[in-house]
Scaffold this active site. Structure first.
Site, PDB file in Angstrom:
ATOM      1  N   ASP A 180      -1.622 -47.896  12.035  1.00  0.00           N
ATOM      2  CA  ASP A 180      -2.572 -48.259  13.087  1.00  0.00           C
ATOM      3  C   ASP A 180      -2.074 -47.901  14.488  1.00  0.00           C
ATOM      4  O   ASP A 180      -2.812 -48.059  15.460  1.00  0.00           O
ATOM      5  CB  ASP A 180      -2.888 -49.759  13.022  1.00  0.00           C
ATOM      6  CG  ASP A 180      -3.802 -50.100  11.856  1.00  0.00           C
ATOM      7  OD1 ASP A 180      -4.298 -49.173  11.190  1.00  0.00           O
ATOM      8  OD2 ASP A 180      -4.020 -51.304  11.604  1.00  0.00           O
ATOM      9  N   ARG A 213     -14.752 -53.190  18.189  1.00  0.00           N
ATOM     10  CA  ARG A 213     -14.343 -53.811  16.934  1.00  0.00           C
ATOM     11  C   ARG A 213     -12.925 -54.363  17.039  1.00  0.00           C
ATOM     12  O   ARG A 213     -12.574 -55.286  16.301  1.00  0.00           O
ATOM     13  CB  ARG A 213     -14.380 -52.794  15.781  1.00  0.00           C
ATOM     14  CG  ARG A 213     -15.773 -52.408  15.337  1.00  0.00           C
ATOM     15  CD  ARG A 213     -15.693 -51.539  14.092  1.00  0.00           C
ATOM     16  NE  ARG A 213     -14.659 -52.066  13.218  1.00  0.00           N
ATOM     17  CZ  ARG A 213     -13.738 -51.333  12.606  1.00  0.00           C
ATOM     18  NH1 ARG A 213     -13.717 -50.029  12.738  1.00  0.00           N
ATOM     19  NH2 ARG A 213     -12.828 -51.889  11.846  1.00  0.00           N
ATOM     20  N   ARG A 265     -10.161 -44.988   0.731  1.00  0.00           N
ATOM     21  CA  ARG A 265      -9.945 -46.431   0.735  1.00  0.00           C
ATOM     22  C   ARG A 265     -10.603 -47.147  -0.445  1.00  0.00           C
ATOM     23  O   ARG A 265     -11.549 -47.925  -0.277  1.00  0.00           O
ATOM     24  CB  ARG A 265     -10.386 -47.025   2.064  1.00  0.00           C
ATOM     25  CG  ARG A 265      -9.576 -46.456   3.198  1.00  0.00           C
ATOM     26  CD  ARG A 265      -9.902 -47.084   4.500  1.00  0.00           C
ATOM     27  NE  ARG A 265      -9.112 -48.287   4.766  1.00  0.00           N
ATOM     28  CZ  ARG A 265      -9.167 -48.926   5.917  1.00  0.00           C
ATOM     29  NH1 ARG A 265      -9.960 -48.522   6.862  1.00  0.00           N
ATOM     30  NH2 ARG A 265      -8.418 -49.987   6.121  1.00  0.00           N
ATOM     31  N   CYS A 270     -15.186 -44.332   3.927  1.00  0.00           N
ATOM     32  CA  CYS A 270     -14.681 -44.842   5.185  1.00  0.00           C
ATOM     33  C   CYS A 270     -14.118 -43.657   5.933  1.00  0.00           C
ATOM     34  O   CYS A 270     -13.595 -42.735   5.327  1.00  0.00           O
ATOM     35  CB  CYS A 270     -13.588 -45.860   4.913  1.00  0.00           C
ATOM     36  SG  CYS A 270     -12.573 -46.209   6.332  1.00  0.00           S
ATOM     37  N   LYS A 330      -6.653 -58.951  15.460  1.00  0.00           N
ATOM     38  CA  LYS A 330      -7.870 -58.710  14.684  1.00  0.00           C
ATOM     39  C   LYS A 330      -7.581 -58.804  13.192  1.00  0.00           C
ATOM     40  O   LYS A 330      -8.273 -59.509  12.451  1.00  0.00           O
ATOM     41  CB  LYS A 330      -8.432 -57.316  14.997  1.00  0.00           C
ATOM     42  CG  LYS A 330      -9.557 -56.909  14.034  1.00  0.00           C
ATOM     43  CD  LYS A 330     -10.070 -55.496  14.280  1.00  0.00           C
ATOM     44  CE  LYS A 330      -9.228 -54.422  13.665  1.00  0.00           C
ATOM     45  NZ  LYS A 330      -9.610 -54.010  12.306  1.00  0.00           N
ATOM     46  N   ASN A 331      -6.577 -58.082  12.718  1.00  0.00           N
ATOM     47  CA  ASN A 331      -6.352 -58.026  11.276  1.00  0.00           C
ATOM     48  C   ASN A 331      -5.907 -59.360  10.702  1.00  0.00           C
ATOM     49  O   ASN A 331      -6.105 -59.635   9.527  1.00  0.00           O
ATOM     50  CB  ASN A 331      -5.345 -56.929  10.925  1.00  0.00           C
ATOM     51  CG  ASN A 331      -5.978 -55.543  11.027  1.00  0.00           C
ATOM     52  OD1 ASN A 331      -7.187 -55.423  11.224  1.00  0.00           O
ATOM     53  ND2 ASN A 331      -5.169 -54.502  10.887  1.00  0.00           N
TER      54      ASN A 331
HETATM   55  C1  UD1 Z   1      -5.121 -52.921   6.398  1.00  0.00           C
HETATM   56  C2  UD1 Z   1      -5.560 -53.033   7.838  1.00  0.00           C
HETATM   57  C3  UD1 Z   1      -5.629 -51.638   8.475  1.00  0.00           C
HETATM   58  C4  UD1 Z   1      -4.299 -50.902   8.283  1.00  0.00           C
HETATM   59  C5  UD1 Z   1      -3.873 -50.913   6.819  1.00  0.00           C
HETATM   60  C6  UD1 Z   1      -2.482 -50.329   6.598  1.00  0.00           C
HETATM   61  C7  UD1 Z   1      -7.008 -54.970   7.904  1.00  0.00           C
HETATM   62  C8  UD1 Z   1      -8.392 -55.505   8.070  1.00  0.00           C
HETATM   63  N1  UD1 Z   1      -6.872 -53.654   7.914  1.00  0.00           N
HETATM   64  O1  UD1 Z   1      -6.133 -52.179   5.717  1.00  0.00           O
HETATM   65  O2  UD1 Z   1      -5.907 -51.793   9.862  1.00  0.00           O
HETATM   66  O3  UD1 Z   1      -4.457 -49.562   8.710  1.00  0.00           O
HETATM   67  O4  UD1 Z   1      -3.863 -52.270   6.325  1.00  0.00           O
HETATM   68  O5  UD1 Z   1      -1.550 -50.985   7.375  1.00  0.00           O
HETATM   69  O6  UD1 Z   1      -6.058 -55.715   7.837  1.00  0.00           O
HETATM   70  N2  UD1 Z   1      -5.306 -48.485  -1.546  1.00  0.00           N
HETATM   71  C9  UD1 Z   1      -5.681 -48.132  -2.829  1.00  0.00           C
HETATM   72  N3  UD1 Z   1      -6.374 -49.045  -3.575  1.00  0.00           N
HETATM   73  C10 UD1 Z   1      -6.712 -50.283  -3.107  1.00  0.00           C
HETATM   74  C11 UD1 Z   1      -6.312 -50.642  -1.782  1.00  0.00           C
HETATM   75  C12 UD1 Z   1      -5.614 -49.709  -1.039  1.00  0.00           C
HETATM   76  O7  UD1 Z   1      -5.407 -47.037  -3.282  1.00  0.00           O
HETATM   77  O8  UD1 Z   1      -7.339 -51.057  -3.836  1.00  0.00           O
HETATM   78  C13 UD1 Z   1      -4.560 -47.514  -0.710  1.00  0.00           C
HETATM   79  C14 UD1 Z   1      -5.317 -47.127   0.543  1.00  0.00           C
HETATM   80  O9  UD1 Z   1      -6.247 -46.105   0.314  1.00  0.00           O
HETATM   81  C15 UD1 Z   1      -4.186 -46.714   1.455  1.00  0.00           C
HETATM   82  C16 UD1 Z   1      -3.050 -47.644   1.049  1.00  0.00           C
HETATM   83  O10 UD1 Z   1      -3.397 -48.153  -0.232  1.00  0.00           O
HETATM   84  O11 UD1 Z   1      -3.800 -45.384   1.184  1.00  0.00           O
HETATM   85  C17 UD1 Z   1      -2.817 -48.821   1.976  1.00  0.00           C
HETATM   86  O12 UD1 Z   1      -4.036 -49.477   2.249  1.00  0.00           O
HETATM   87  P1  UD1 Z   1      -4.113 -51.044   2.519  1.00  0.00           P
HETATM   88  O13 UD1 Z   1      -2.769 -51.549   2.893  1.00  0.00           O
HETATM   89  O14 UD1 Z   1      -4.812 -51.695   1.389  1.00  0.00           O
HETATM   90  O15 UD1 Z   1      -5.054 -51.094   3.800  1.00  0.00           O
HETATM   91  P2  UD1 Z   1      -6.181 -52.160   4.137  1.00  0.00           P
HETATM   92  O16 UD1 Z   1      -5.796 -53.506   3.625  1.00  0.00           O
HETATM   93  O17 UD1 Z   1      -7.509 -51.615   3.757  1.00  0.00           O
END
Ligand code: UD1
Length: 407
Positions: free
Chosen positions: A293, A385, A128, A123, A22-23
């Protein structure tokens, strides 16, 4: 709304096919925005999020065509054509349903010179924010404007110059957005402290197949040389390491043995090590660490382990919403801050349960597989999902599981 009923106690045995990730799918699909030529993805999982992403692309003017899959097949082939974009805006009604919509920001600004995306809002697994996505684009020369719940990124003169992006923390999504923006930039881009998840490698491999210039694939330092244009490609989505890990936990908790057909063990080393060593102290961490995850599914499995286990969630705050539900099934879990202590119990008991996110829902399925009596999992749309035909895959390896609708 549909519910899933499970009567626990059956050992799982046999072969279980693993779907496309999915991701990965959700970051490969927006690559279609980067070229006028068709991009074809094979092994695309049949999931609600993939359909939503298809609709989002359609709204931007991308045609999506699904090839001759029979209802009995797992996966699909989708061809996306972004000959001419008709919009550069991802509206609220789609973004609020699927956070991954933010992944159109980078490719849209790269291709069209501007992009507008609704802010995702709250979320269920924590705040997030998207600040890192925006800072990355800014570092590459984009101008960012925030207004009325929307964020707009503009490339001055229609094309991003490129630049140096240094992430203060590892973010999968922000790395993906930065990569998709950098491949069409005027100049070079360096991404430091990039995420190294296998899904990022999958994204790089598709971009390379489309003619991008990227070095350092799979490392924390990515160097991208922008090119004038990208061309179409056909690409196979990698197997879903989280789906595979979830079913491994399901087999383990029932004392069974399943063959995860098509899984890629190299992408799952931390999960496999933790399974071999179950009952340990475990912290979630960016890849190659233990995936956040997999935390909920692992916790469910540990509810039936001998002795105590300690899990620490370091990536997302508020990712323990499955704990009270597991407790209603008889689990012994104590949470203090980001750490949970799980003490194995002799038996779990079936109960009506519901969860507020995808992986938390899966943890309830896993617990239901060994619980005495019947477990009824509601809000099945979370599972849809991310798990392709869950009840079909689990019944085929011996689970007593069915989906019921209540009209
Ligand atoms: C992706 C995955 C999700 C997985 C996560 C971590 C997808 C669609 N989703 O989510 O399933 O759980 O990686 O492996 O691929 N953060 C910030 N600012 C930002 C972005 C992130 O502070 O702009 C923080 C987040 O709140 C979190 C951490 O960084 O604490 C990691 O998040 P991130 O790796 O960005 O997760 P996603 O890409 O949203």
């Amino acid at each position: 709304m549909d519910r899933i009923l499970i009567r626990g106690g059956n050992r799982l045995t046999g072969k279980l096919p693993i779907s496309g990730a999915k991701n990965s799918a959700l970051t490969l699909m927006p690559c279609a925005l980067l070229t006028e030529e068709p991009v074809t993805l094979r092994n695309l999982p049949r999931l609600a999020d993939v359909d939503s992403f298809g609709h989002l692309l359609n709204q931007l003017g991308v045609s999506t065509e699904i090839e001759g899959a029979r209802p009995s097949d797992f996966g699909r082939v989708m061809t996306m054509r972004a000959g001419r974009l008709t919009s550069t805006e991802a509206p609220y009604d789609i973004v609020r349903k699927m956070r991954a919509s933010i992944l159109v920001l980078g490719p849209l600004v790269a291709r069209a010179g501007e992009a507008t995306v609704s802010l995702p809002g709250g979320c269920s697994i924590g705040n997030r924010p998207i600040d890192l996505h925006l800072k990355a684009l800014e570092a590459m020369g984009a101008r960012i404007e925030l207004a009325a719940g929307y964020v707009k990124a503009i490339a001055p003169g229609g094309r991003l110059p490129g630049g140096r992006v240094a992430f203060p923390i590892v973010s999968v999504g922000a790395t993906e957005n930065a990569l998709m923006a950098a491949v069409l930039a005027k100049g070079g881009t360096v991404i430091e402290n990039a995420a190294r998840e296998p899904e990022i490698v999958d994204l790089c491999n598709l971009l390379l197949a489309m003619g991008a210039s990227i070095s350092g694939v799979g490392t924390e330092r990515l160097e991208i040389e922008g090119v004038e244009r990208l061309h179409g490609a056909t690409y196979r989505v990698m197997p879903d390491r989280i789906e595979a890990g979830s079913y491994a936990c399901a087999a383990a908790i029932t004392g069974g043995s399943v063959e995860l057909v098509g899984a890629k063990p190299d992408d799952m080393r931390a999960t496999i090590a933790a399974l071999i060593d179950a009952g340990v102290t475990l912290s979630t961490a960016p890849f190659p660490g233990f995936p956040t995850d997999m935390q909920a599914q692992f916790m469910a499995m540990l509810c039936k382990a001998d002795g105590a286990s300690v899990l620490t969630e370091t990536i997302f705050e508020n990712r323990y919403m499955h704990v009270p539900e597991l407790a209603r099934m008889g689990a012994d879990i104590q949470v203090r801050g980001r750490t949970a202590v799980v003490r194995g119990v002799d038996h779990l008991v079936g109960a009506p349960v519901m969860a507020t996110d995808l992986r938390a829902s899966m943890s309830l399925i896993i617990a239901g597989l060994v619980a005495q009596g019947q477990t009824e999992v509601s809000r099945v749309y979370h599972l849809d999902r991310g798990y392709e035909r869950l009840e079909e895959k689990l019944s085929a390896v011996g689970a007593d599981i069915e989906r019921v609708g209540d009209g």
